[in-house]
Motif scaffolding. Sequence first.
Motif, PDB file in Angstrom:
ATOM      1  N   MET A   1       0.842  -1.199   0.000  1.00  0.00           N
ATOM      2  CA  MET A   1       0.000   0.000   0.000  1.00  0.00           C
ATOM      3  C   MET A   1       0.872   1.242   0.000  1.00  0.00           C
ATOM      4  O   MET A   1       1.887   1.291   0.693  1.00  0.00           O
ATOM      5  N   THR A   2       0.470   2.250  -0.765  1.00  0.00           N
ATOM      6  CA  THR A   2       1.232   3.499  -0.795  1.00  0.00           C
ATOM      7  C   THR A   2       1.046   4.237   0.516  1.00  0.00           C
ATOM      8  O   THR A   2       0.163   3.940   1.320  1.00  0.00           O
ATOM      9  N   SER A   3       1.902   5.256   0.740  1.00  0.00           N
ATOM     10  CA  SER A   3       1.838   6.002   2.003  1.00  0.00           C
ATOM     11  C   SER A   3       0.544   6.790   2.127  1.00  0.00           C
ATOM     12  O   SER A   3       0.102   7.082   3.225  1.00  0.00           O
ATOM     13  N   VAL A   4      -0.054   7.163   1.005  1.00  0.00           N
ATOM     14  CA  VAL A   4      -1.340   7.880   1.034  1.00  0.00           C
ATOM     15  C   VAL A   4      -2.341   7.038   0.239  1.00  0.00           C
ATOM     16  O   VAL A   4      -2.530   7.254  -0.966  1.00  0.00           O
ATOM     17  N   PRO A   5      -2.991   6.095   0.878  1.00  0.00           N
ATOM     18  CA  PRO A   5      -3.892   5.198   0.144  1.00  0.00           C
ATOM     19  C   PRO A   5      -5.170   5.905  -0.281  1.00  0.00           C
ATOM     20  O   PRO A   5      -5.623   6.856   0.362  1.00  0.00           O
ATOM     21  N   ARG A   6      -5.743   5.440  -1.359  1.00  0.00           N
ATOM     22  CA  ARG A   6      -7.054   5.921  -1.799  1.00  0.00           C
ATOM     23  C   ARG A   6      -8.113   5.174  -0.991  1.00  0.00           C
ATOM     24  O   ARG A   6      -8.165   3.935  -1.011  1.00  0.00           O
ATOM     25  N   ILE A   7      -8.936   5.933  -0.290  1.00  0.00           N
ATOM     26  CA  ILE A   7      -9.914   5.352   0.641  1.00  0.00           C
ATOM     27  C   ILE A   7     -11.328   5.700   0.183  1.00  0.00           C
ATOM     28  O   ILE A   7     -11.624   6.858  -0.110  1.00  0.00           O
ATOM     29  N   LEU A   8     -12.173   4.691   0.134  1.00  0.00           N
ATOM     30  CA  LEU A   8     -13.591   4.889  -0.181  1.00  0.00           C
ATOM     31  C   LEU A   8     -14.422   4.500   1.030  1.00  0.00           C
ATOM     32  O   LEU A   8     -14.317   3.385   1.536  1.00  0.00           O
ATOM     33  N   VAL A   9     -15.242   5.444   1.492  1.00  0.00           N
ATOM     34  CA  VAL A   9     -16.194   5.173   2.572  1.00  0.00           C
ATOM     35  C   VAL A   9     -17.574   5.164   1.935  1.00  0.00           C
ATOM     36  O   VAL A   9     -18.025   6.168   1.388  1.00  0.00           O
ATOM     37  N   LEU A  10     -18.219   4.031   2.012  1.00  0.00           N
ATOM     38  CA  LEU A  10     -19.440   3.801   1.256  1.00  0.00           C
ATOM     39  C   LEU A  10     -20.579   3.459   2.198  1.00  0.00           C
ATOM     40  O   LEU A  10     -20.448   2.587   3.061  1.00  0.00           O
ATOM     41  N   GLY A  11     -21.698   4.150   2.028  1.00  0.00           N
ATOM     42  CA  GLY A  11     -22.921   3.778   2.747  1.00  0.00           C
ATOM     43  C   GLY A  11     -23.883   3.168   1.752  1.00  0.00           C
ATOM     44  O   GLY A  11     -24.186   3.789   0.730  1.00  0.00           O
ATOM     45  N   ILE A  12     -24.319   1.945   2.005  1.00  0.00           N
ATOM     46  CA  ILE A  12     -25.236   1.316   1.071  1.00  0.00           C
ATOM     47  C   ILE A  12     -26.542   0.949   1.766  1.00  0.00           C
ATOM     48  O   ILE A  12     -26.605   0.808   2.988  1.00  0.00           O
ATOM     49  N   GLY A  13     -27.595   0.821   0.956  1.00  0.00           N
ATOM     50  CA  GLY A  13     -28.912   0.504   1.496  1.00  0.00           C
ATOM     51  C   GLY A  13     -29.970   1.402   0.890  1.00  0.00           C
ATOM     52  O   GLY A  13     -29.686   2.241   0.034  1.00  0.00           O
ATOM     53  N   ARG A  25     -27.351   6.675   6.165  1.00  0.00           N
ATOM     54  CA  ARG A  25     -27.386   7.687   7.231  1.00  0.00           C
ATOM     55  C   ARG A  25     -26.014   7.849   7.890  1.00  0.00           C
ATOM     56  O   ARG A  25     -25.631   8.957   8.290  1.00  0.00           O
ATOM     57  N   CYS A  26     -25.271   6.774   7.999  1.00  0.00           N
ATOM     58  CA  CYS A  26     -23.930   6.864   8.592  1.00  0.00           C
ATOM     59  C   CYS A  26     -22.992   7.687   7.716  1.00  0.00           C
ATOM     60  O   CYS A  26     -22.286   8.572   8.210  1.00  0.00           O
ATOM     61  N   VAL A  27     -22.967   7.412   6.411  1.00  0.00           N
ATOM     62  CA  VAL A  27     -22.029   8.135   5.551  1.00  0.00           C
ATOM     63  C   VAL A  27     -22.465   9.597   5.407  1.00  0.00           C
ATOM     64  O   VAL A  27     -21.616  10.493   5.289  1.00  0.00           O
ATOM     65  N   GLU A  28     -23.762   9.862   5.444  1.00  0.00           N
ATOM     66  CA  GLU A  28     -24.231  11.253   5.441  1.00  0.00           C
ATOM     67  C   GLU A  28     -23.708  11.989   6.663  1.00  0.00           C
ATOM     68  O   GLU A  28     -23.216  13.124   6.560  1.00  0.00           O
ATOM     69  N   ALA A  29     -23.825  11.364   7.838  1.00  0.00           N
ATOM     70  CA  ALA A  29     -23.367  12.002   9.079  1.00  0.00           C
ATOM     71  C   ALA A  29     -21.861  12.223   9.056  1.00  0.00           C
ATOM     72  O   ALA A  29     -21.359  13.259   9.521  1.00  0.00           O
ATOM     73  N   ASP A  38      -8.057  14.658   1.427  1.00  0.00           N
ATOM     74  CA  ASP A  38      -8.260  14.603  -0.020  1.00  0.00           C
ATOM     75  C   ASP A  38      -8.270  13.181  -0.573  1.00  0.00           C
ATOM     76  O   ASP A  38      -8.849  12.932  -1.630  1.00  0.00           O
ATOM     77  N   ASN A  39      -7.622  12.263   0.115  1.00  0.00           N
ATOM     78  CA  ASN A  39      -7.555  10.886  -0.386  1.00  0.00           C
ATOM     79  C   ASN A  39      -8.742  10.028   0.068  1.00  0.00           C
ATOM     80  O   ASN A  39      -8.776   8.829  -0.187  1.00  0.00           O
ATOM     81  N   VAL A  40      -9.719  10.644   0.744  1.00  0.00           N
ATOM     82  CA  VAL A  40     -10.890   9.926   1.238  1.00  0.00           C
ATOM     83  C   VAL A  40     -12.133  10.408   0.497  1.00  0.00           C
ATOM     84  O   VAL A  40     -12.410  11.610   0.457  1.00  0.00           O
ATOM     85  N   THR A  41     -12.882   9.479  -0.067  1.00  0.00           N
ATOM     86  CA  THR A  41     -14.147   9.780  -0.729  1.00  0.00           C
ATOM     87  C   THR A  41     -15.283   9.151   0.070  1.00  0.00           C
ATOM     88  O   THR A  41     -15.249   7.947   0.347  1.00  0.00           O
ATOM     89  N   ALA A  42     -16.271   9.966   0.440  1.00  0.00           N
ATOM     90  CA  ALA A  42     -17.469   9.471   1.121  1.00  0.00           C
ATOM     91  C   ALA A  42     -18.603   9.456   0.106  1.00  0.00           C
ATOM     92  O   ALA A  42     -18.853  10.466  -0.556  1.00  0.00           O
ATOM     93  N   MET A  43     -19.292   8.325  -0.014  1.00  0.00           N
ATOM     94  CA  MET A  43     -20.294   8.185  -1.066  1.00  0.00           C
ATOM     95  C   MET A  43     -21.528   7.452  -0.569  1.00  0.00           C
ATOM     96  O   MET A  43     -21.431   6.463   0.163  1.00  0.00           O
ATOM     97  N   VAL A  64     -17.303   0.089   4.535  1.00  0.00           N
ATOM     98  CA  VAL A  64     -18.708   0.056   4.162  1.00  0.00           C
ATOM     99  C   VAL A  64     -19.585   0.109   5.410  1.00  0.00           C
ATOM    100  O   VAL A  64     -19.368  -0.652   6.367  1.00  0.00           O
ATOM    101  N   PHE A  65     -20.578   0.998   5.385  1.00  0.00           N
ATOM    102  CA  PHE A  65     -21.642   0.997   6.390  1.00  0.00           C
ATOM    103  C   PHE A  65     -22.861   0.318   5.762  1.00  0.00           C
ATOM    104  O   PHE A  65     -23.227   0.613   4.619  1.00  0.00           O
ATOM    105  N   ASP A  66     -23.534  -0.550   6.525  1.00  0.00           N
ATOM    106  CA  ASP A  66     -24.724  -1.199   5.986  1.00  0.00           C
ATOM    107  C   ASP A  66     -25.542  -1.783   7.126  1.00  0.00           C
ATOM    108  O   ASP A  66     -25.030  -2.033   8.227  1.00  0.00           O
ATOM    109  N   ALA A  67     -26.814  -2.019   6.846  1.00  0.00           N
ATOM    110  CA  ALA A  67     -27.659  -2.810   7.736  1.00  0.00           C
ATOM    111  C   ALA A  67     -27.526  -4.253   7.280  1.00  0.00           C
ATOM    112  O   ALA A  67     -27.767  -4.562   6.116  1.00  0.00           O
ATOM    113  N   VAL A  68     -27.107  -5.124   8.183  1.00  0.00           N
ATOM    114  CA  VAL A  68     -26.827  -6.511   7.814  1.00  0.00           C
ATOM    115  C   VAL A  68     -27.491  -7.446   8.816  1.00  0.00           C
ATOM    116  O   VAL A  68     -27.411  -7.231  10.033  1.00  0.00           O
TER     117      VAL A  68
END
Length: 203
Positions: A1-13, A25-29, A38-43, A64-68
């Motif tokens: 992994m590079t020193s600045v990894p590309r991070i995706l935070v995903l809320g699904i449902g 609701r979690c990713v919105e909050a 800058d290397n983090v994307t919330a979606m 990933v945030f989800d109801a499971v």
Amino acid sequence: MTSVPRILVLGIGNLLWADEGFGVRCVEALAERYTLPDNVTAMDGGTQGLYLLPYVEEAQCLLVFDAVDYGDPPGTLRVVTGSEVPRFMGAKKMSLHQTGFQEVLASAELLGRLPEELVLIGCQPVELEDFGGSLRDAVKAQIEPALAVAGEWLARWGAPLAPREGAGPRLNEGSLEMANYEAGRPSEQEACRFGDARFLQEG
């Protein structure tokens, strides 16, 4: 992994099916309350399934945030990591979005583009069969603990959260924000548990 990894935070449902909206609701909050590096994307991934594949392929770390449905007591928060994530996503499917996201992970792995680190922060739902309803109290109470867990993982990945001054970006239309969404819900006497007049149209 590079020193600045590309991070995706995903809320699904699905916001329209009560506790199925937990992940969104979690990713919105998260986006509203914290300034993300800058290397983090919330979606808000909603129920998009394979349309999420390009975003997942680009990430080195995926949270990933989800109801499971883990079979835990309703409102229980559970954290799953690594190779266990795809297995838990498909353990007991509550809706098509979980089938779709399991396919996303399988496709990314087949293409050799699966993120190096996977984390699933899931909550056991209380109620799903309430079209137009919002999170039940036991599930809503797990948003803060879920964000705390997410913050720990992001810090571990070199992307600590910083509290935001002022309102953050909206990931959804304003009417779908939780406070507005709940305020627009008809009274229990007026609402139909299996349908909400805001989303039903006469043919």
